[in-house]
Enzyme design. Structure first.
Site, PDB file in Angstrom:
ATOM      1  N   LYS A 211      40.861  48.244  38.720  1.00 43.90           N
ATOM      2  CA  LYS A 211      40.661  49.595  38.823  1.00 43.90           C
ATOM      3  C   LYS A 211      40.602  50.211  37.171  1.00 43.90           C
ATOM      4  O   LYS A 211      41.523  49.634  36.439  1.00 43.90           O
ATOM      5  CB  LYS A 211      41.526  50.401  39.738  1.00 43.90           C
ATOM      6  CG  LYS A 211      43.117  50.280  39.400  1.00 43.90           C
ATOM      7  CD  LYS A 211      43.549  51.291  38.327  1.00 43.90           C
ATOM      8  CE  LYS A 211      44.865  51.350  37.854  1.00 43.90           C
ATOM      9  NZ  LYS A 211      45.434  51.857  36.634  1.00 43.90           N
TER      10      LYS A 211
ATOM     11  N   GLY B 125      48.191  44.846  32.185  1.00 43.61           N
ATOM     12  CA  GLY B 125      47.287  45.433  31.438  1.00 43.61           C
ATOM     13  C   GLY B 125      46.749  47.005  31.820  1.00 43.61           C
ATOM     14  O   GLY B 125      45.694  47.472  31.287  1.00 43.61           O
ATOM     15  N   GLY B 126      47.433  47.339  32.940  1.00 46.16           N
ATOM     16  CA  GLY B 126      47.032  48.980  33.423  1.00 46.16           C
ATOM     17  C   GLY B 126      45.945  48.994  34.427  1.00 46.16           C
ATOM     18  O   GLY B 126      45.087  49.748  34.374  1.00 46.16           O
TER      19      GLY B 126
ATOM     20  N   ALA C  55      46.083  47.419  37.622  1.00 50.53           N
ATOM     21  CA  ALA C  55      46.488  47.233  38.840  1.00 50.53           C
ATOM     22  C   ALA C  55      46.259  45.511  39.295  1.00 50.53           C
ATOM     23  O   ALA C  55      46.000  45.404  40.462  1.00 50.53           O
ATOM     24  CB  ALA C  55      45.885  48.279  39.540  1.00 50.53           C
TER      25      ALA C  55
ATOM     26  N   SER D 272      48.842  44.994  41.980  1.00 46.99           N
ATOM     27  CA  SER D 272      48.559  45.730  43.197  1.00 46.99           C
ATOM     28  C   SER D 272      47.146  45.254  43.903  1.00 46.99           C
ATOM     29  O   SER D 272      47.183  45.023  45.221  1.00 46.99           O
ATOM     30  CB  SER D 272      48.319  47.184  42.884  1.00 46.99           C
ATOM     31  OG  SER D 272      49.678  47.816  42.284  1.00 46.99           O
ATOM     32  N   ALA D 273      46.505  44.832  43.225  1.00 48.76           N
ATOM     33  CA  ALA D 273      45.085  44.297  43.842  1.00 48.76           C
ATOM     34  C   ALA D 273      45.326  42.994  44.343  1.00 48.76           C
ATOM     35  O   ALA D 273      44.740  42.655  45.448  1.00 48.76           O
ATOM     36  CB  ALA D 273      44.147  43.856  42.554  1.00 48.76           C
TER      37      ALA D 273
ATOM     38  N   ASP E 279      49.615  51.836  43.720  1.00 44.49           N
ATOM     39  CA  ASP E 279      48.175  51.439  43.324  1.00 44.49           C
ATOM     40  C   ASP E 279      47.593  50.825  44.590  1.00 44.49           C
ATOM     41  O   ASP E 279      46.289  50.447  44.591  1.00 44.49           O
ATOM     42  CB  ASP E 279      48.062  50.859  42.165  1.00 44.49           C
ATOM     43  CG  ASP E 279      48.071  51.835  40.740  1.00 44.49           C
ATOM     44  OD1 ASP E 279      48.150  53.045  41.348  1.00 44.49           O
ATOM     45  OD2 ASP E 279      48.321  51.261  39.806  1.00 44.49           O
TER      46      ASP E 279
END
Length: 311
Positions: A13, A117-118, A120, A123-124, A156
């Site tokens: 994302k 890395g920001g 997600a 979360s993914a 996230d």
């Protein structure tokens, strides 16, 4: 239960807008964010652990977890991994719903999303594990139950499960769809060293700032499908904190814009820098220019969230 491998896609994302309000009593911050799901992804494969004789009722549904691909060594392979936790929570819900006992599984994660890395990535992976386990267990859990589990796992995870373009409020887990036309083309520049999300939030709490919580102009731009208009309204309240912790990111942002990007933004808590481009050709050119000094990729959005391949 299935007796074959199930592979699910874990989409990354980017936050087109990330407004950070005050810290809450539970330690989280009030957020207003517009997420877009990107084609850069990990893959999650759930396979019955054929040689494992332990009972899932006593030992848990996950027998082992392995990681390959980008920065695999930085990803935990034990129960601290969100994908592992996602599988266990799905199995517990399955049994509460009267589902039959299941054979334990092996989870294999192939990384394409940068670690810390920001974007997600963790979360993914959890979201894709939810999708894969739902099929493995015979789809005994409702969509609402799965989303509730996703919210328990992390802020996230619900978005990475659903994908597309969505407005997130609360801590980011309260989601509504955002109308978005067209396909957006991104060049991504990755940093060799990750950034800790809690560290970035601690830094922003030390800064004198005014939260940006209005997404009206961005939502109007997304309806047009015009990347120029969307680029004018990209914003990230965490960017100042990320730049303070990693000043070299400012140079990357300047280089990407100079190479032809419409706009550049730190993705989430960073350190990945995401550059919105006019078209696919420009995104390729910007990525190529930046690849002299950084690892890069191109991606498009919005795309589907977590899903089992072939479904």
């Amino acid at each position: 239960m299935t007796s074959y491998a199930i592979t699910a896609v874990a989409s990354s994302k980017v936050n087109l807008h990330l407004g950070v309000g005050n810290a809450r009593d539970d330690g989280y911050h009030e957020l207003v964010t517009v997420f877009q799901s990107l084609s850069l992804h990990d893959t999650i494969t759930v396979t019955p652990a054929a040689d494992d004789m332990h009972d899932a009722e006593d030992q848990g549904i996950v027998a082992t977890l392995s990681v390959s691909g980008d920065s695999a060594q930085a990803v935990p392979t034990d129960a601290t991994n969100l994908a592992w936790q996602a599988a266990e929570k799905m199995y517990q819900a399955h049994r509460r719903n009267g589902g039959a006992p299941a054979k334990r599984v092996h989870i294999a994660i192939d990384k394409g999303i940068p670690v810390a890395g920001g974007m997600a990535g963790g979360s993914a992976d959890a979201a894709a594990t939810l999708a894969a386990m739902a099929q493995y267990l015979g789809n005994t859990n409702t969509e609402q139950e799965i989303l509730s589990i996703a919210a328990e796992l992390g802020s996230d995870v619900p978005f990475t499960y659903l994908g597309d373009t969505r407005l997130g409020t609360g801590r980011g887990e309260q989601l509504v769809p955002v109308l978005s036309r067209g396909t957006y083309h991104w060049a991504l520049a990755f940093s060799a060293q990750g950034l800790s999300t809690p560290e970035v939030f601690r830094k922003i709490d030390q800064m004198d700032r005014q939260p940006h919580l209005d997404v009206t102009a961005l939502n109007a731009a997304l309806i047009t499908g015009d990347p120029h208009k969307v680029a004018a309204h990209l914003h990230n309240d965490l960017q100042a904190a990320a730049l303070s912790l990693r000043p070299e990111l400012r140079t990357i942002l300047e280089q990407g814009r100079a190479a032809g990007a419409l706009a550049g933004i730190v993705s989430g808590s960073g350190p990945t820098c995401a550059f919105l481009c006019e078209d696919a050709e420009t995104a390729q050119a910007v990525a190529a220019e930046l690849s002299v000094h950084y690892r890069t990729a191109v991606a498009t959005g919005p795309v589907r969230g977590a899903h089992v391949k072939g479904h």
